[in-house]
Design a protein around this motif. Sequence first.
Motif, PDB file in Angstrom:
ATOM      1  N   VAL A 132       0.778  -0.927  -0.040  1.00 26.16           N
ATOM      2  CA  VAL A 132       0.060   0.095   0.048  1.00 26.16           C
ATOM      3  C   VAL A 132       0.924   1.208  -0.031  1.00 26.16           C
ATOM      4  O   VAL A 132       0.630   2.212  -0.723  1.00 26.16           O
ATOM      5  N   LEU A 184       2.185   1.732  -3.611  1.00 28.33           N
ATOM      6  CA  LEU A 184       1.097   2.215  -4.345  1.00 28.33           C
ATOM      7  C   LEU A 184       0.718   3.413  -4.178  1.00 28.33           C
ATOM      8  O   LEU A 184       0.653   4.265  -5.222  1.00 28.33           O
ATOM      9  N   THR A 185       0.734   3.912  -2.869  1.00 25.45           N
ATOM     10  CA  THR A 185       0.576   5.326  -2.348  1.00 25.45           C
ATOM     11  C   THR A 185       1.585   6.239  -3.230  1.00 25.45           C
ATOM     12  O   THR A 185       1.139   7.317  -3.590  1.00 25.45           O
ATOM     13  N   VAL A 244       0.669   6.537  -6.758  1.00 28.09           N
ATOM     14  CA  VAL A 244      -0.553   7.393  -6.935  1.00 28.09           C
ATOM     15  C   VAL A 244      -0.557   8.880  -6.686  1.00 28.09           C
ATOM     16  O   VAL A 244      -0.821   9.911  -7.283  1.00 28.09           O
ATOM     17  N   LEU A 250       1.436  10.322  -9.771  1.00 30.20           N
ATOM     18  CA  LEU A 250       0.269  10.537 -10.648  1.00 30.20           C
ATOM     19  C   LEU A 250      -0.536  11.661 -10.450  1.00 30.20           C
ATOM     20  O   LEU A 250      -0.656  12.498 -11.332  1.00 30.20           O
ATOM     21  N   ILE A 251      -0.996  11.977  -9.388  1.00 29.66           N
ATOM     22  CA  ILE A 251      -1.854  13.066  -8.915  1.00 29.66           C
ATOM     23  C   ILE A 251      -0.932  14.348  -9.084  1.00 29.66           C
ATOM     24  O   ILE A 251      -1.650  15.320  -9.699  1.00 29.66           O
ATOM     25  N   VAL A 275       1.468  14.872 -11.364  1.00 28.14           N
ATOM     26  CA  VAL A 275       1.346  15.092 -12.506  1.00 28.14           C
ATOM     27  C   VAL A 275       0.347  15.814 -13.310  1.00 28.14           C
ATOM     28  O   VAL A 275       0.322  16.730 -14.151  1.00 28.14           O
ATOM     29  N   ASP A 276      -0.841  15.197 -12.929  1.00 27.91           N
ATOM     30  CA  ASP A 276      -2.100  15.635 -13.417  1.00 27.91           C
ATOM     31  C   ASP A 276      -2.372  16.856 -13.008  1.00 27.91           C
ATOM     32  O   ASP A 276      -2.954  17.768 -13.664  1.00 27.91           O
ATOM     33  N   ARG A 277      -2.047  17.301 -11.637  1.00 26.66           N
ATOM     34  CA  ARG A 277      -2.344  18.628 -11.393  1.00 26.66           C
ATOM     35  C   ARG A 277      -1.377  19.778 -12.136  1.00 26.66           C
ATOM     36  O   ARG A 277      -1.955  20.904 -12.576  1.00 26.66           O
ATOM     37  N   LEU A 301      -0.246  19.468 -15.130  1.00 25.20           N
ATOM     38  CA  LEU A 301      -0.704  19.259 -16.469  1.00 25.20           C
ATOM     39  C   LEU A 301      -2.056  20.204 -16.693  1.00 25.20           C
ATOM     40  O   LEU A 301      -2.236  21.137 -17.405  1.00 25.20           O
ATOM     41  N   HIS A 302      -2.842  20.193 -15.424  1.00 28.32           N
ATOM     42  CA  HIS A 302      -3.897  20.944 -15.405  1.00 28.32           C
ATOM     43  C   HIS A 302      -3.580  22.498 -15.344  1.00 28.32           C
ATOM     44  O   HIS A 302      -4.245  23.151 -15.871  1.00 28.32           O
ATOM     45  N   LYS A 303      -3.005  22.731 -14.654  1.00 27.66           N
ATOM     46  CA  LYS A 303      -2.288  24.203 -14.454  1.00 27.66           C
ATOM     47  C   LYS A 303      -1.623  24.810 -15.889  1.00 27.66           C
ATOM     48  O   LYS A 303      -1.998  25.681 -16.260  1.00 27.66           O
ATOM     49  N   MET A 304      -1.066  23.870 -16.557  1.00 29.59           N
ATOM     50  CA  MET A 304      -0.381  24.380 -17.555  1.00 29.59           C
ATOM     51  C   MET A 304      -1.600  24.470 -18.836  1.00 29.59           C
ATOM     52  O   MET A 304      -1.391  25.285 -19.841  1.00 29.59           O
ATOM     53  N   GLU A 305      -2.507  23.461 -18.944  1.00 24.79           N
ATOM     54  CA  GLU A 305      -3.715  23.756 -19.764  1.00 24.79           C
ATOM     55  C   GLU A 305      -4.552  25.206 -19.384  1.00 24.79           C
ATOM     56  O   GLU A 305      -4.804  25.761 -20.315  1.00 24.79           O
TER      57      GLU A 305
END
Lengths: 74, 223
Positions: free
Chosen positions: A47, A50-51, A54, A57-58, A60-62, A64-68
């Motif tokens: 765990v 895995l965390t 995770v 991953l989150i 990187v997601d954030r 990308l969202h900021k750059m978009e």
Amino acid sequence: MKYSIALITIILLACSLQAFAQDNTPVEMADTLRRDGKIYTVVAGLVVILTGFVVFLIRVDRKLHKMEEEAKQN
Amino acid sequence: MTRYRLAWWKVLTLILLYYTAIGGFLLPVPRLHILNESIRLNYFHVPMWFSMMFQFAYSVWYSIRYLRSSAIEDDDHAFVATQVGFLFGVLGLITGSLWANATWGTFWTTDPKLNNTAIGLMIYAAYFVLRGGLQDETQRARLSAVYNIFAFSIFIPLIYILPRMTDSLHPGSGDNPTFRLFDTAHNMKLVIYTSIIAFIMTGWWFKTILFRLRTLTRLHHEI
């Protein structure tokens, strides 16, 4: 001679006893690990790993969202 | 400026992933000789292939779309999906190799399914080499789209049809795909279906991230 068919059937049926292939020896599993409660350490370690993935991953997601969002504003 | 919110399907992916990781090790499994506890690898090895096939199918679909539309976004979709599919294919090979060592005593055997999967993945590796060798964007997109279609078309018979026609130690041979309702033990059904969905969705998440990154890079270069 009258019961020859019955006799042959019983003999053939008796021969089938040789075909028992499944053995009764117990299958070794990680029961010791479970009895000692160490299985929970294994799961806890997984765990944690895995965390770690995770969280990466989150993040990187954030980013990308900021750059978009910035790209949309320009 | 909209606030960052984790999409519902991403939350679901995480829930299913954690369920797989925790349930995969704590829930009971059939007690079988030779396999012992390694049967739990089934929860991870098989979903890798499902995820890979999903990505490759998505990729070839978008390759076909690109050839019809000539829109570079379709090529971007195809490319990143192939990347994620290749990653899951390699992970599947590694998990399978570890499992083989635990049960068959060797990391690799001359087995049709194993060899064909390795060959199929090498065909997809050549897809990346092809893309790397072409400079012009349109030419690269078009040629790699055509190659992708060939790669997928040969991949299906390689790993699904040919191995099932012969006998093998690997499950899913000798005319039996081992995916009928009664092939999986009932207590394993608790995890395996969730795991397959979890890893397909994880692969999809990876793919969306790579695609967004590629689009942003493209925008950045055009400025």
